[in-house]
Design an enzyme around this catalytic site. Structure first.
Site, mmCIF file in Angstrom:
data_model
loop_
_atom_site.group_PDB
_atom_site.id
_atom_site.type_symbol
_atom_site.label_atom_id
_atom_site.label_comp_id
_atom_site.label_asym_id
_atom_site.label_seq_id
_atom_site.Cartn_x
_atom_site.Cartn_y
_atom_site.Cartn_z
ATOM 1 N N LYS A 128 0.857 -1.189 0.000
ATOM 2 C CA LYS A 128 0.000 0.000 0.000
ATOM 3 C C LYS A 128 0.888 1.232 0.000
ATOM 4 O O LYS A 128 1.979 1.223 0.581
ATOM 5 C CB LYS A 128 -0.898 0.027 1.248
ATOM 6 C CG LYS A 128 -2.164 0.841 1.066
ATOM 7 C CD LYS A 128 -3.174 0.107 0.185
ATOM 8 C CE LYS A 128 -4.455 0.885 0.033
ATOM 9 N NZ LYS A 128 -5.453 0.153 -0.755
ATOM 10 N N GLY A 149 -25.289 2.411 0.418
ATOM 11 C CA GLY A 149 -24.365 3.003 -0.543
ATOM 12 C C GLY A 149 -24.621 2.543 -1.963
ATOM 13 O O GLY A 149 -24.563 1.349 -2.260
#
Length: 380
Positions: A90, A190
């Site tokens: 990451k 969502g």
């Protein structure tokens, strides 16, 4: 030894303690562009590290480091669960994505990525977009999630949503003995790029939906879509989505939605959605099991997009991506069955499966050093 020297040693020791599970952490600093970034490589047992790059106005370097370390470890498990030959990594850029971006900053970031020699591949995440990485691609070919115009796979929300639907099918199989999507009630939180596609897929199968989203136009659009199907949609307030009388809660927005407060409200039989890090803590996985709520581990359910971007590094093949995404169904069923057999949580079962895969590969290859070469290269 002076107090300053002692303090410095203590800080260094604390830093190494924090990254003790990681192979490599790179701090990137370019004063000319204002770039301050951290690249964390957790584990390359299965192959080069793969993970997105997010840009946020972190309050401190320590906060940014914690984010990079946590997210890169999660990517290791996600890659192992997805059966792709990549490890976890990451990148985080410290800065306000609304104010601090520039082409030069992302070119500098691309240079740092390229300096790792193919040990780390990255792409968009929170606060970054493909336009940013078009600049980075001028310095490195270690970028994924590339637009179709550049030879990439295009919109990764399509396989992500498809994977969520397969995860829900497996969940229904475990709950009801059949994997039909229709005739079941879902509470979807969502309706973004992934959530909307999931809702469309469920409606087309005749499902009944409770939905919530902050975008009024999106809510209107899904209600119009429902009119063309045998399904139905009921719009509810954002704070009411957790307490709906539904079969499956489908979180497709943000993490931490399974917490002490929502646990009191859930009336569902299962949870399966695309949001990352749905459990606020590992203990909440146990609380769900104690309450008899089936939980589909998020990093398996939402791995369709990862499968596509991993496929890009060889040659885009949408049929192969589709075939691999279908395996999410089998993976989720295996997790459910293993959890039931061993009397552990589904998250524990998923983690154990991933660790077994890494251990098996680790006997042959414990450290990735060579580079995968994608076919695109737009460097000057």
């Amino acid at each position: 030894m002076s107090l300053v020297e002692k303090t410095s040693i203590i800080k260094d020791f604390t830093l190494f303690e924090k990254m003790s599970e990681h192979e490599q952490v790179v701090f990137c600093n370019d004063p000319a562009t204002g770039l301050r970034a951290i690249i964390a490589i957790h584990d390359t047992t299965l192959g080069p590290a793969l993970g997105g790059c997010r840009m946020q106005p972190y309050n401190s370097v320590e906060e940014a480091l914690e984010d990079a370390l946590r997210l890169s470890k999660g990517m290791t498990y996600k890659c192992a669960a997805s059966d792709v030959d990549f490890g976890g990594g990451k990148a985080v850029i410290i800065g306000d994505p609304q104010k601090d971006k520039s082409p030069e900053l992302f070119r500098a970031f691309g240079q740092f990525v390229d300096s790792l020699g193919g040990r780390f591949y990255t792409g968009t995440d929170m606060g970054t977009n493909m336009e940013d990485f078009i600049h980075a691609m001028k310095e490195t070919n270690c970028i994924v999630g590339v637009p179709e115009a550049y030879g990439g796979g295009g919109d990764s929300s399509i396989p992500t949503a498809m994977g969520v639907l397969y995860g829900i099918k497996a969940t229904n199989k475990m709950l009801f003995g059949k994997d039909d999507l229709g005739g079941v009630t879902y509470a979807i939180q969502g309706l973004g790029k992934v959530g909307y596609k999931v809702a469309e897929g469920l409606l087309e199968e005749g499902a009944h939906l409770f939905v919530t989203d902050i975008n009024e136009q999106t809510l209107e659009a899904i209600q119009e879509k429902a009119k063309t199907t045998s399904g139905s949609v009921t719009v509810v307030a954002s704070d009411e989505i957790y307490s709906q009388e539904a079969d499956v809660f489908v979180p497709c927005a943000f993490g931490g939605v399974v917490n002490d407060e929502t646990m009191k409200q859930f009336k569902v039989k299962a949870i399966a959605g695309s949001a990352n890090n749905q459990l606020l803590t590992e203990d909440h996985g146990r609380h769900l099991a104690d309450k008899g709520i089936l939980y589909a581990p998020d990093y398996i359910v939402n791995s369709g997009g990862l499968i596509q971007v991993a496929d890009e590094l060889y040659e885009v093949n949408k049929e192969r991506v589709l075939a691999k995404t279908k395996h999410i169904y089998d993976a989720i069923l295996e997790v459910y069955q293993q959890a039931e057999l061993d009397q552990i949580t589904t998250m524990e079962a998923a983690n154990r499966m991933c660790e077994q895969r890494m251990a098996a590969r680790g006997r042959r290859n414990s450290f990735f050093t060579s580079s995968v070469k994608p076919k695109w290269d737009i460097r000057n």
